[in-house]
Design a protein around this motif. Structure first.
Motif, PDB file in Angstrom:
ATOM      1  N   GLY A 435      40.273  41.938  38.462  1.00  0.00           N
ATOM      2  CA  GLY A 435      40.248  42.508  40.160  1.00  0.00           C
ATOM      3  C   GLY A 435      41.264  41.564  40.898  1.00  0.00           C
ATOM      4  O   GLY A 435      41.907  41.907  41.871  1.00  0.00           O
ATOM      5  N   TRP A 436      40.904  40.293  40.520  1.00  0.00           N
ATOM      6  CA  TRP A 436      41.454  39.227  41.548  1.00  0.00           C
ATOM      7  C   TRP A 436      43.008  39.419  40.966  1.00  0.00           C
ATOM      8  O   TRP A 436      43.934  39.179  41.911  1.00  0.00           O
ATOM      9  CB  TRP A 436      40.912  37.808  41.034  1.00  0.00           C
ATOM     10  CG  TRP A 436      41.835  36.870  41.475  1.00  0.00           C
ATOM     11  CD1 TRP A 436      42.731  36.026  40.552  1.00  0.00           C
ATOM     12  CD2 TRP A 436      42.308  36.518  42.715  1.00  0.00           C
ATOM     13  NE1 TRP A 436      43.602  35.254  41.439  1.00  0.00           N
ATOM     14  CE2 TRP A 436      43.270  35.497  42.617  1.00  0.00           C
ATOM     15  CE3 TRP A 436      42.022  36.971  44.141  1.00  0.00           C
ATOM     16  CZ2 TRP A 436      43.916  34.773  44.148  1.00  0.00           C
ATOM     17  CZ3 TRP A 436      42.652  36.454  45.289  1.00  0.00           C
ATOM     18  CH2 TRP A 436      43.755  35.474  44.950  1.00  0.00           C
ATOM     19  N   HIS A 437      43.216  39.631  39.929  1.00  0.00           N
ATOM     20  CA  HIS A 437      44.836  39.858  39.649  1.00  0.00           C
ATOM     21  C   HIS A 437      45.345  40.745  40.380  1.00  0.00           C
ATOM     22  O   HIS A 437      46.761  40.762  40.812  1.00  0.00           O
ATOM     23  CB  HIS A 437      44.986  39.760  38.140  1.00  0.00           C
ATOM     24  CG  HIS A 437      44.689  38.488  37.201  1.00  0.00           C
ATOM     25  ND1 HIS A 437      45.793  37.367  37.258  1.00  0.00           N
ATOM     26  CD2 HIS A 437      43.817  37.996  36.527  1.00  0.00           C
ATOM     27  CE1 HIS A 437      45.281  36.460  36.573  1.00  0.00           C
ATOM     28  NE2 HIS A 437      43.914  36.651  36.015  1.00  0.00           N
ATOM     29  N   HIS A 442      48.751  42.242  44.795  1.00  0.00           N
ATOM     30  CA  HIS A 442      49.112  42.924  46.350  1.00  0.00           C
ATOM     31  C   HIS A 442      49.422  41.854  47.386  1.00  0.00           C
ATOM     32  O   HIS A 442      50.138  42.276  48.158  1.00  0.00           O
ATOM     33  CB  HIS A 442      47.587  43.621  46.725  1.00  0.00           C
ATOM     34  CG  HIS A 442      47.539  44.543  47.933  1.00  0.00           C
ATOM     35  ND1 HIS A 442      48.444  45.129  48.375  1.00  0.00           N
ATOM     36  CD2 HIS A 442      46.573  44.183  49.019  1.00  0.00           C
ATOM     37  CE1 HIS A 442      48.267  45.811  49.784  1.00  0.00           C
ATOM     38  NE2 HIS A 442      47.034  44.957  49.974  1.00  0.00           N
ATOM     39  N   GLU A 443      48.495  40.745  47.395  1.00  0.00           N
ATOM     40  CA  GLU A 443      49.056  39.756  48.449  1.00  0.00           C
ATOM     41  C   GLU A 443      50.339  39.115  48.337  1.00  0.00           C
ATOM     42  O   GLU A 443      50.892  39.030  49.346  1.00  0.00           O
ATOM     43  CB  GLU A 443      47.791  38.846  48.595  1.00  0.00           C
ATOM     44  CG  GLU A 443      46.450  39.289  48.871  1.00  0.00           C
ATOM     45  CD  GLU A 443      45.537  38.134  49.261  1.00  0.00           C
ATOM     46  OE1 GLU A 443      44.487  38.249  49.728  1.00  0.00           O
ATOM     47  OE2 GLU A 443      45.660  37.030  48.548  1.00  0.00           O
ATOM     48  N   ARG A 465      39.020  47.369  47.350  1.00  0.00           N
ATOM     49  CA  ARG A 465      39.848  48.525  46.944  1.00  0.00           C
ATOM     50  C   ARG A 465      40.974  48.060  46.084  1.00  0.00           C
ATOM     51  O   ARG A 465      41.129  48.912  44.984  1.00  0.00           O
ATOM     52  CB  ARG A 465      40.411  49.117  48.131  1.00  0.00           C
ATOM     53  CG  ARG A 465      40.876  50.726  48.095  1.00  0.00           C
ATOM     54  CD  ARG A 465      40.806  51.457  49.157  1.00  0.00           C
ATOM     55  NE  ARG A 465      41.702  50.560  50.510  1.00  0.00           N
ATOM     56  CZ  ARG A 465      42.838  50.672  50.541  1.00  0.00           C
ATOM     57  NH1 ARG A 465      43.631  51.549  49.763  1.00  0.00           N
ATOM     58  NH2 ARG A 465      43.446  49.971  51.662  1.00  0.00           N
ATOM     59  N   TYR A 466      41.896  47.173  46.377  1.00  0.00           N
ATOM     60  CA  TYR A 466      42.746  46.558  45.413  1.00  0.00           C
ATOM     61  C   TYR A 466      42.187  46.020  44.099  1.00  0.00           C
ATOM     62  O   TYR A 466      42.723  46.018  43.102  1.00  0.00           O
ATOM     63  CB  TYR A 466      43.638  45.922  46.197  1.00  0.00           C
ATOM     64  CG  TYR A 466      44.868  46.375  46.926  1.00  0.00           C
ATOM     65  CD1 TYR A 466      45.956  46.932  46.447  1.00  0.00           C
ATOM     66  CD2 TYR A 466      44.520  46.947  48.292  1.00  0.00           C
ATOM     67  CE1 TYR A 466      46.949  47.613  47.041  1.00  0.00           C
ATOM     68  CE2 TYR A 466      45.406  47.604  48.912  1.00  0.00           C
ATOM     69  CZ  TYR A 466      46.478  47.862  48.274  1.00  0.00           C
ATOM     70  OH  TYR A 466      47.567  48.727  49.085  1.00  0.00           O
ATOM     71  N   SER A 467      41.028  45.290  44.473  1.00  0.00           N
ATOM     72  CA  SER A 467      40.435  44.391  43.236  1.00  0.00           C
ATOM     73  C   SER A 467      39.791  45.687  42.170  1.00  0.00           C
ATOM     74  O   SER A 467      40.149  45.467  40.805  1.00  0.00           O
ATOM     75  CB  SER A 467      39.437  43.747  43.554  1.00  0.00           C
ATOM     76  OG  SER A 467      39.874  42.560  44.432  1.00  0.00           O
ATOM     77  N   ALA A 471      43.431  51.382  44.611  1.00  0.00           N
ATOM     78  CA  ALA A 471      44.686  51.206  45.612  1.00  0.00           C
ATOM     79  C   ALA A 471      45.955  51.007  44.534  1.00  0.00           C
ATOM     80  O   ALA A 471      45.745  50.157  43.791  1.00  0.00           O
ATOM     81  CB  ALA A 471      44.668  50.384  46.832  1.00  0.00           C
ATOM     82  N   ARG A 472      47.104  51.375  45.087  1.00  0.00           N
ATOM     83  CA  ARG A 472      48.333  51.249  44.266  1.00  0.00           C
ATOM     84  C   ARG A 472      49.034  49.791  44.704  1.00  0.00           C
ATOM     85  O   ARG A 472      49.100  49.852  45.993  1.00  0.00           O
ATOM     86  CB  ARG A 472      49.267  52.203  44.294  1.00  0.00           C
ATOM     87  CG  ARG A 472      50.377  52.005  43.266  1.00  0.00           C
ATOM     88  CD  ARG A 472      51.175  53.223  43.029  1.00  0.00           C
ATOM     89  NE  ARG A 472      51.630  53.940  44.093  1.00  0.00           N
ATOM     90  CZ  ARG A 472      52.805  53.713  44.670  1.00  0.00           C
ATOM     91  NH1 ARG A 472      53.679  52.519  43.906  1.00  0.00           N
ATOM     92  NH2 ARG A 472      53.196  54.213  45.699  1.00  0.00           N
ATOM     93  N   VAL A 473      49.092  48.970  44.159  1.00  0.00           N
ATOM     94  CA  VAL A 473      50.154  47.766  44.597  1.00  0.00           C
ATOM     95  C   VAL A 473      51.359  48.090  44.714  1.00  0.00           C
ATOM     96  O   VAL A 473      52.255  48.413  43.600  1.00  0.00           O
ATOM     97  CB  VAL A 473      49.756  46.498  43.502  1.00  0.00           C
ATOM     98  CG1 VAL A 473      50.610  45.243  44.052  1.00  0.00           C
ATOM     99  CG2 VAL A 473      48.405  46.063  43.488  1.00  0.00           C
ATOM    100  N   GLU A 474      51.981  47.971  45.848  1.00  0.00           N
ATOM    101  CA  GLU A 474      53.417  48.420  46.053  1.00  0.00           C
ATOM    102  C   GLU A 474      54.058  47.055  45.554  1.00  0.00           C
ATOM    103  O   GLU A 474      54.035  46.022  45.637  1.00  0.00           O
ATOM    104  CB  GLU A 474      53.760  48.348  47.531  1.00  0.00           C
ATOM    105  CG  GLU A 474      52.866  49.512  48.160  1.00  0.00           C
ATOM    106  CD  GLU A 474      53.439  50.761  47.855  1.00  0.00           C
ATOM    107  OE1 GLU A 474      54.444  50.808  47.289  1.00  0.00           O
ATOM    108  OE2 GLU A 474      52.514  51.910  48.049  1.00  0.00           O
TER     109      GLU A 474
END
Length: 475
Positions: A435-437, A442-443, A465-467, A471-474
């Motif tokens: 999840g960190w990846h 995302h960041e 949510r991103y972890s 959510a989808r990473v743009e």
């Protein structure tokens, strides 16, 4: 412990101390299975939430920590508050031992009249490093501010206050931090230390880099460049001390830079009172001039009142007491001897640099079987990476020695799945290394869209949510 399974250890805290302890376990030759618990959804502790954003070079240490967390023997379990979401009694049912490495984020008090009106360094650092447990915005109406403390934290605070918001926009700060810092009105930042240049705790590179900003002029009074015999000996014995003194000497003789913001480094000025008006608003800081005498720094009786509108105290951090664990209230650490947690305080190790802080009879007291500690929550917020690694190695060595003698927990279910079932049963939305990846990507995508390396996410819900991959990473 059964011979047909690995040693199961829970490490609490995923900052450098916890990761170094995990690394020491994996290098011990013992077959291990480690769960690294973290209160935040993201790992790395102090490196992510305690290093100023304009020092990405220092955060390069994350690369080495990454290598440890990439190993198959270790599993990151983030967004879990040990003591609330899971207790020590819960951990005893699933592990052979536990190591507390929860660090130090609270601010020490400044015990002078008016000291309660000062601003703790940790609160400001938590704000500009986007720690969700600290303020989301920051008001800085004063044009002249004081920072008490001549260590790297004090230097970071002074530099961030002296810079413009636009200078910091190239870093990883999120929008809320920029919106506050762009309105910063500070034009003069005064940093105070009660002792001389040879006793300053700056690192040379950070001190020298102050002058790299076009908006900052560093000012040192030539009268503050003074050394007694002990100070000269300190310079002779330490290359770092000598470099710091040389840099300060160069600032003292430098030609005026005529930059819009002045950053004053004052030595031999001991804070004695914070002045306020009837409404409690800070109006000034009173200091007493000090001098060397018989190898000590003593007051001269000469007082100066500095007209500042805010006073930040960078006089040291202290640890917050973990739940379920004995505590040394005097030193704000977990009482221990060699990393073995004692049933009561004070600690046997003492606090580095504090004479008499150790209890010489501590080794005679009872320890908690299977419970260990390392890092700042063990020894106080002092020391560099080398000290942290040394602490971890000692605590792990004692843990393994105890395990060999049959000392530790007697887990009911030492399987890796058992803990996950517990977390699921309690509805805990934990994060993982995978999840960190996702969050990292995302960041980095947020930063790339603005021409930056990274733009940090502050909100816990968004990090989770991103972890989790919801959510989808743009791209």
């Amino acid at each position: 412990m059964s011979d047909n399974r690995p040693l199961r250890v829970a490490v609490i805290g995923s900052g450098p101390a916890g990761i170094y302890a995990s690394d020491a376990l994996m290098k011990s030759g013992q077959e291990v299975s480690i769960d690294l618990y973290e209160r935040m959804p993201a790992p790395f502790g102090l490196i992510r939430y305690g290093v100023a954003p304009d020092h990405p070079r220092i955060k390069g240490i994350i690369k080495s920590l990454h290598k440890v967390l990439d190993k198959p023997q270790i599993r990151l379990l983030g967004n879990i508050n040990v003591g609330e979401d899971v207790t020590l009694d819960d951990l005893k049912k699933h592990y052979d031992a536990v190591i507390y490495a929860t660090g130090a984020t609270d601010d020490r008090e400044l015990n002078i009249p008016g000291g309660e009106h000062t601003i703790g360094a940790g609160k400001f650092v938590g704000f500009y490093d986007a720690n969700p447990h600290f303020s989301e915005s920051w008001s800085q109406p004063a044009e002249s501010v004081a920072v008490i403390g001549v260590g790297n934290v004090g230097l970071d605070i002074a530099r961030v206050l002296a810079k413009t918001g636009d200078e910091l926009l190239v870093t990883e700060i999120p929008d809320n931090v920029y919106e506050s810092l762009k309105n910063n009105r500070a034009r003069e930042v005064h940093v105070f230390g009660r002792r001389g240049p040879a006793q300053a705790k700056f690192t040379p590179l950070e001190l020298k880099e102050l002058n790299h900003s076009k908006t900052i002029e560093v000012v040192v009074d030539p009268e503050d460049i003074d050394y007694d015999e002990a100070s000269m000996e300190a310079r002779h014995n330490s290359k770092i001390t000598d470099q710091v003194c040389t840099i300060l000497e160069n600032y003292a003789i430098a030609d005026p830079k005529n930059a819009p913001h002045k950053l004053y480094l004052h030595f031999f000025e001991s804070p004695v009172e914070v002045k306020t008006d009837a409404d409690g608003k800070v109006t000034g800081l009173v200091t007493e001039r000090t001098t060397y005498r018989d190898g000590k720094v003593v007051g001269t009786g000469k007082l100066t009142e500095w007209p500042v509108g805010d006073v930040y105290r960078a006089v040291g951090y202290k640890s917050h007491r973990p739940a379920d664990i004995p505590w040394d209230d005097r030193q704000n650490v977990i009482p221990n001897v060699g990393g073995r947690v004692l049933t009561e305080g004070p600690t046997a190790d003492g606090i580095a640099g504090v004479p008499g802080s150790a209890d010489p009879e501590a080794e005679l007291r009872e320890t908690l079987p299977g419970v260990y500690t390392t890092g700042w929550v063990r020894r106080g917020p002092v020391g560099l990476i080398g000290n942290t690694k040394g602490d971890a190695n000692q605590a792990v060595a004692n843990l393994l020695e105890d395990v060999a003698q049959g000392i530790g927990f007697q887990p009911e279910d030492a399987s890796e799945e058992g803990v996950i079932e517990l977390l699921h049963s309690r509805g805990i939305d934990y994060t993982t290394w995978e999840g960190w990846h996702n969050l990292d990507a995302h960041e980095r995508a947020l930063g790339e869209a603005e021409g930056r390396e990274r733009k940090k996410v502050r909100e816990i819900e968004e990090m989770v949510r991103y972890s989790s991959g919801e959510a989808r990473v743009e791209a």
